[in-house]
Every structure is written in structure tokens, then in C-alpha cells.
Design an enzyme around this catalytic site. Sequence first.
Site, PDB file in Angstrom:
ATOM      1  N   GLU A 145       0.837  -1.191   0.000  1.00 36.38           N
ATOM      2  CA  GLU A 145       0.000   0.000   0.000  1.00 36.38           C
ATOM      3  C   GLU A 145       0.876   1.246   0.000  1.00 36.38           C
ATOM      4  O   GLU A 145       2.016   1.211   0.485  1.00 36.38           O
ATOM      5  CB  GLU A 145      -0.890   0.016   1.243  1.00 36.38           C
ATOM      6  CG  GLU A 145      -1.868  -1.137   1.269  1.00 36.38           C
ATOM      7  CD  GLU A 145      -2.851  -1.049   2.430  1.00 36.38           C
ATOM      8  OE1 GLU A 145      -4.057  -1.093   2.172  1.00 36.38           O
ATOM      9  OE2 GLU A 145      -2.407  -0.920   3.582  1.00 36.38           O
ATOM     10  N   ASN A 169      -2.586   4.930  16.250  1.00 34.67           N
ATOM     11  CA  ASN A 169      -3.711   4.693  15.338  1.00 34.67           C
ATOM     12  C   ASN A 169      -4.140   3.237  15.502  1.00 34.67           C
ATOM     13  O   ASN A 169      -3.314   2.338  15.324  1.00 34.67           O
ATOM     14  CB  ASN A 169      -3.291   4.923  13.880  1.00 34.67           C
ATOM     15  CG  ASN A 169      -2.936   6.380  13.629  1.00 34.67           C
ATOM     16  OD1 ASN A 169      -3.677   7.282  14.002  1.00 34.67           O
ATOM     17  ND2 ASN A 169      -1.788   6.609  13.011  1.00 34.67           N
ATOM     18  N   SER A 185      12.571   6.932   7.049  1.00 35.49           N
ATOM     19  CA  SER A 185      12.265   6.609   8.435  1.00 35.49           C
ATOM     20  C   SER A 185      12.797   5.215   8.754  1.00 35.49           C
ATOM     21  O   SER A 185      12.644   4.291   7.959  1.00 35.49           O
ATOM     22  CB  SER A 185      10.745   6.649   8.636  1.00 35.49           C
ATOM     23  OG  SER A 185      10.413   6.358   9.965  1.00 35.49           O
ATOM     24  N   SER A 194      12.461   5.956  14.526  1.00 36.31           N
ATOM     25  CA  SER A 194      11.299   5.549  15.306  1.00 36.31           C
ATOM     26  C   SER A 194      11.773   5.089  16.686  1.00 36.31           C
ATOM     27  O   SER A 194      12.226   3.968  16.847  1.00 36.31           O
ATOM     28  CB  SER A 194      10.564   4.414  14.580  1.00 36.31           C
ATOM     29  OG  SER A 194       9.976   4.908  13.401  1.00 36.31           O
ATOM     30  N   LEU A 195      11.636   5.966  17.649  1.00 36.94           N
ATOM     31  CA  LEU A 195      12.206   5.685  18.977  1.00 36.94           C
ATOM     32  C   LEU A 195      11.188   4.940  19.856  1.00 36.94           C
ATOM     33  O   LEU A 195      11.475   3.864  20.377  1.00 36.94           O
ATOM     34  CB  LEU A 195      12.625   7.022  19.609  1.00 36.94           C
ATOM     35  CG  LEU A 195      13.535   6.972  20.808  1.00 36.94           C
ATOM     36  CD1 LEU A 195      14.832   6.229  20.516  1.00 36.94           C
ATOM     37  CD2 LEU A 195      13.845   8.393  21.302  1.00 36.94           C
ATOM     38  N   HIS A 196      10.050   5.544  20.084  1.00 36.93           N
ATOM     39  CA  HIS A 196       8.895   4.926  20.765  1.00 36.93           C
ATOM     40  C   HIS A 196       9.059   4.633  22.248  1.00 36.93           C
ATOM     41  O   HIS A 196       8.093   4.236  22.908  1.00 36.93           O
ATOM     42  CB  HIS A 196       8.449   3.630  20.073  1.00 36.93           C
ATOM     43  CG  HIS A 196       8.191   3.794  18.617  1.00 36.93           C
ATOM     44  ND1 HIS A 196       7.557   4.895  18.093  1.00 36.93           N
ATOM     45  CD2 HIS A 196       8.501   3.006  17.555  1.00 36.93           C
ATOM     46  CE1 HIS A 196       7.473   4.767  16.789  1.00 36.93           C
ATOM     47  NE2 HIS A 196       8.042   3.655  16.431  1.00 36.93           N
ATOM     48  N   CYS A 204       7.065  -6.570   6.744  1.00 36.61           N
ATOM     49  CA  CYS A 204       8.165  -5.990   7.516  1.00 36.61           C
ATOM     50  C   CYS A 204       8.652  -7.031   8.524  1.00 36.61           C
ATOM     51  O   CYS A 204       7.860  -7.781   9.078  1.00 36.61           O
ATOM     52  CB  CYS A 204       7.687  -4.740   8.254  1.00 36.61           C
ATOM     53  SG  CYS A 204       9.026  -3.879   9.122  1.00 36.61           S
ATOM     54  N   GLY A 212       7.367  -1.701   5.684  1.00 35.23           N
ATOM     55  CA  GLY A 212       8.745  -2.173   5.547  1.00 35.23           C
ATOM     56  C   GLY A 212       9.761  -1.294   6.239  1.00 35.23           C
ATOM     57  O   GLY A 212       9.454  -0.209   6.724  1.00 35.23           O
ATOM     58  N   GLU A 213      10.993  -1.798   6.309  1.00 34.77           N
ATOM     59  CA  GLU A 213      12.096  -1.077   6.925  1.00 34.77           C
ATOM     60  C   GLU A 213      13.039  -0.618   5.802  1.00 34.77           C
ATOM     61  O   GLU A 213      13.776  -1.442   5.226  1.00 34.77           O
ATOM     62  CB  GLU A 213      12.815  -2.006   7.929  1.00 34.77           C
ATOM     63  CG  GLU A 213      14.133  -1.488   8.452  1.00 34.77           C
ATOM     64  CD  GLU A 213      14.086  -0.048   8.973  1.00 34.77           C
ATOM     65  OE1 GLU A 213      13.163   0.316   9.718  1.00 34.77           O
ATOM     66  OE2 GLU A 213      15.001   0.723   8.618  1.00 34.77           O
ATOM     67  N   CYS A 272       3.518   8.716   1.030  1.00 33.73           N
ATOM     68  CA  CYS A 272       4.102   7.781   1.986  1.00 33.73           C
ATOM     69  C   CYS A 272       4.276   6.457   1.241  1.00 33.73           C
ATOM     70  O   CYS A 272       3.309   5.872   0.758  1.00 33.73           O
ATOM     71  CB  CYS A 272       3.143   7.652   3.164  1.00 33.73           C
ATOM     72  SG  CYS A 272       3.712   6.477   4.382  1.00 33.73           S
ATOM     73  N   CYS A 284       7.512  -4.587  15.282  1.00 32.10           N
ATOM     74  CA  CYS A 284       7.009  -3.625  16.273  1.00 32.10           C
ATOM     75  C   CYS A 284       5.586  -4.043  16.661  1.00 32.10           C
ATOM     76  O   CYS A 284       4.743  -4.275  15.782  1.00 32.10           O
ATOM     77  CB  CYS A 284       7.010  -2.211  15.694  1.00 32.10           C
ATOM     78  SG  CYS A 284       8.655  -1.715  15.140  1.00 32.10           S
ATOM     79  N   CYS A 344       2.228  -2.251  15.212  1.00 33.76           N
ATOM     80  CA  CYS A 344       2.160  -1.857  13.804  1.00 33.76           C
ATOM     81  C   CYS A 344       1.559  -2.980  12.953  1.00 33.76           C
ATOM     82  O   CYS A 344       1.901  -4.150  13.130  1.00 33.76           O
ATOM     83  CB  CYS A 344       3.558  -1.525  13.297  1.00 33.76           C
ATOM     84  SG  CYS A 344       3.605  -1.033  11.564  1.00 33.76           S
ATOM     85  N   CYS A 370      -0.456   6.186   9.864  1.00 33.96           N
ATOM     86  CA  CYS A 370       0.795   5.511  10.240  1.00 33.96           C
ATOM     87  C   CYS A 370       0.503   4.188  10.910  1.00 33.96           C
ATOM     88  O   CYS A 370      -0.311   4.115  11.827  1.00 33.96           O
ATOM     89  CB  CYS A 370       1.571   6.329  11.262  1.00 33.96           C
ATOM     90  SG  CYS A 370       2.048   7.921  10.690  1.00 33.96           S
TER      91      CYS A 370
HETATM   92  N1  SAH Z   1      10.201   0.762   9.518  1.00 34.40           N
HETATM   93  C1  SAH Z   1      10.333   2.194   9.442  1.00 34.40           C
HETATM   94  C2  SAH Z   1       9.370   2.782   8.463  1.00 34.40           C
HETATM   95  C3  SAH Z   1       7.910   2.707   8.862  1.00 34.40           C
HETATM   96  S1  SAH Z   1       7.456   4.272   9.301  1.00 34.40           S
HETATM   97  C4  SAH Z   1      10.232   2.775  10.835  1.00 34.40           C
HETATM   98  O1  SAH Z   1      10.037   2.015  11.775  1.00 34.40           O
HETATM   99  O2  SAH Z   1      10.417   3.971  11.003  1.00 34.40           O
HETATM  100  C5  SAH Z   1       5.937   4.105  10.030  1.00 34.40           C
HETATM  101  C6  SAH Z   1       5.835   4.968  11.280  1.00 34.40           C
HETATM  102  O3  SAH Z   1       4.542   4.780  11.852  1.00 34.40           O
HETATM  103  C7  SAH Z   1       6.843   4.535  12.307  1.00 34.40           C
HETATM  104  O4  SAH Z   1       7.297   5.584  13.074  1.00 34.40           O
HETATM  105  C8  SAH Z   1       5.983   3.592  13.098  1.00 34.40           C
HETATM  106  O5  SAH Z   1       6.513   3.291  14.313  1.00 34.40           O
HETATM  107  C9  SAH Z   1       4.671   4.335  13.163  1.00 34.40           C
HETATM  108  N2  SAH Z   1       3.549   3.464  13.528  1.00 34.40           N
HETATM  109  C10 SAH Z   1       3.496   2.130  13.386  1.00 34.40           C
HETATM  110  N3  SAH Z   1       2.321   1.660  13.841  1.00 34.40           N
HETATM  111  C11 SAH Z   1       1.622   2.719  14.275  1.00 34.40           C
HETATM  112  C12 SAH Z   1       0.319   2.863  14.826  1.00 34.40           C
HETATM  113  N4  SAH Z   1      -0.492   1.825  14.997  1.00 34.40           N
HETATM  114  N5  SAH Z   1      -0.089   4.104  15.157  1.00 34.40           N
HETATM  115  C13 SAH Z   1       0.707   5.172  14.930  1.00 34.40           C
HETATM  116  N6  SAH Z   1       1.927   5.093  14.403  1.00 34.40           N
HETATM  117  C14 SAH Z   1       2.394   3.872  14.067  1.00 34.40           C
END
Ligand code: SAH
Length: 363
Positions: free
Chosen positions: A108, A308, A209, A232-234, A128, A177-178, A121, A132, A135, A351
Amino acid sequence: MQDLQFKNSDIPLSSDPQPKHLLALTETELYAWLSEHGQPAYRGPQILSWIYQRRAESFDDMSNLPKSLREELARDFRIWSATIAARQSADDGTEKLLLDLADRGRIECVLLRDGLRRSICVSSQVGCAMGCVFCASGLDGVDRNLTSGEILEQMLRLQRMLAADERLSHIVMMGMGEPLANLPNVIAALEVAKNPGGLGISPRRITISTVGLPPAIDRLSRHQTPFNLAISLHAPNDELRTRLVPVNKNIGIDEILAAADRYFDTTGRRLTFEYVLLAELNDSASCARQLVKLLRDRSSMLNVIPYNPVAGLPYETPSQVSIRTFRKILTDGGINVQFRERKGDRIQAACGQLRRLRIPFQQ
Ligand code: SAH
């Protein structure tokens, strides 16, 4: 040698080989093809301009090329390698495409409208492998890397959804994907996106990203074009980050931040950190204070993305009150912080909501 020749002759030669994906061709390869076919070099920029600027759908659209050349091109190449399996639009101007790849893989990609901005995007892999927990993209693991042509195709398919007076302005490699696990193909596609003869989008408006893979971040910093880097730190500590982002186990936040600092030193590009805010998991005041400590001496922007929802996952978006408290601690701590506006969630285009979708696509 004998043996090898024998084996080769065993391979059935198809009388109708699949035409090559034009978008996967380098410029040099295109010029070589033109010269082999007795064509003047100026046909190269004409073809590229039809593809990248004039939004041609087929070789037949390329009206300033002789018909015989258009026919030869169509014999050897196809512009598109995927087909559009579904297209969805949301009231906020967001549009999502589901593409069926040549091998039946599905990806997508999303077009976002915001004022004059037209951001896309783009996905880098089918699925992937990072896992995570919050996701949708990694729920079924990874199938394969996308080719540079397939990455470019997403950009061009989305570009062709724009009205004639709209232009693509920003690219984020934040789809499925990464990207740093498929770095050569991602870079090849982004170089075309950047080139004035391609999409002509400044690298200042192109962001890669990553979940945070230090050796690949270093490789990217040695690349001549300085794209923006988002990490993407989280989570502000390893214990929590490893729970949310399992690949963190063998990497760790210190290593990632050190690689991010090297990227900043080499490219001068301000870093972006992304932080998905998950209720009761990483939205506490203590997390916010730890984040301030990690980021306050770095030239960076923190992008907070309230979670989300993903069907089937148990996580929740934090309440407005806890979002406000979290934000206040960060701004009081001197962090540049942006809370990402939710876009496209009505069509599962926000996202983290992009998936491989083996099941039929539903409205
Ligand atoms: N693999 C890369 C590229 C994906 S970017 C990365 O991890 O950065 C997608 C972004 O959306 C990342 O920052 C990811 O962590 C965030 N994301 C993933 N699932 C999400 C969700 N359910 N709600 C909000 N953001 C999310």
C-alpha cells in the site's frame, strides 16, 4: 564449462519474454537501449519527461516519439509492473492505493494533502521483519524487498492521482517495511525522485524513516545525497523499547542515538524522532521526562504520533488529558515537539495501518 552450457540449453526459452520494467532501468541502460536501436540520444530526456513530468500512462501517450519507436519500446518494456487493486479516498484529501505486484505480493502507499503540501508515503518492502508490536505492517512478517522500480512506481501512481495543477512536494519512506533493510533499492529510487530530470523533489523534502539500524544509518550518511532521517524511537529506555520494538534487543538506544548523531554531524540535517504514544505503555510523565533527557542536547524534532488503532491489536490511543500532560513536559523541557495530526485513519491509511493484505481489500 561444457556442463554449464548443456544445462543452459536445457532452460526452455520463452518465445514471449516478459517486457522489462522500464522504471527499474538506469538512465545509462536506457541510453544503451536507444543507441542499440539506432535512436538519437535526445529521445532519452523525451521519454523520461513523459514518465516523470508529463504523467504518461502508456508509450502511446508519448506523442512526440515516432510511432515505430513507441512500438519498439512497448515490445521491450512495460512502464508499470504492478496493477492497482483498489483505491480509496478519505474526506481529508488522503488517498490510498493497494498495488498488486507482478508476483502477487501486495503493498500500500498513500497520498496526503495538507495545504499546498502533497506528500506521499511509500513502502520499501512487502511486509516488515521488525515486528514492532503496535504496527500492522509486520503482522505477517516480511516477504521480500521491493525493487527500485516498484518503489518508483508507487510514487508515479500516486502522482497520477493528482489534479493537473497539483505537484508532489514531499516523500516519506514511512510505508510498509524497513527502508534501511533495503537501502540500495531505496536510494536508487530516491535518487531518481530527487533528480531534476526525474521528479525533481529536493532531498530536504525527502525523509527516510527507520526503526534504527546503526550500520545502515552509517552507510546512509556516506551516501552523497543528504536525505532527512527519522528514527522511530517509541520509548526512552531499553527495557520498554525492547518490549515495543523487539529488534531493539540486540541494538539498544545508545547505539542508535550515537549513529543518529554521526548522521547529523556528516549531513547537517536536523534529526527527527518518532514516538507512537500508546496508552498506559509509554505515555507516562516519567517517560516524558526521560525523553527530555535523551533529546534536549540534540538538534532534533520529536514527532509524537498518538496510536492509530490496528484491528486485532490490544493497544489504545491515550486520552486527550494524558496527551496534553505528555506534551507539556516535553515543551517545558525545551524539546521541539510536533504532534502528528491523524490523517487517513478512516481508510486505514494512517501511520502503522498499512498491511500486506492477503485477504480481499474491503471498503
Ligand atoms: N520501519 C520504518 C518505516 C515505517 S514508518 C520505521 O520504523 O520507522 C511508520 C511509522 O509509523 C513509524 O514511526 C511507526 O513506528 C509508526 N507506527 C506504526 N504503527 C503505528 C500505529 N499503529 N499508530 C501510529 N503510528 C504507528
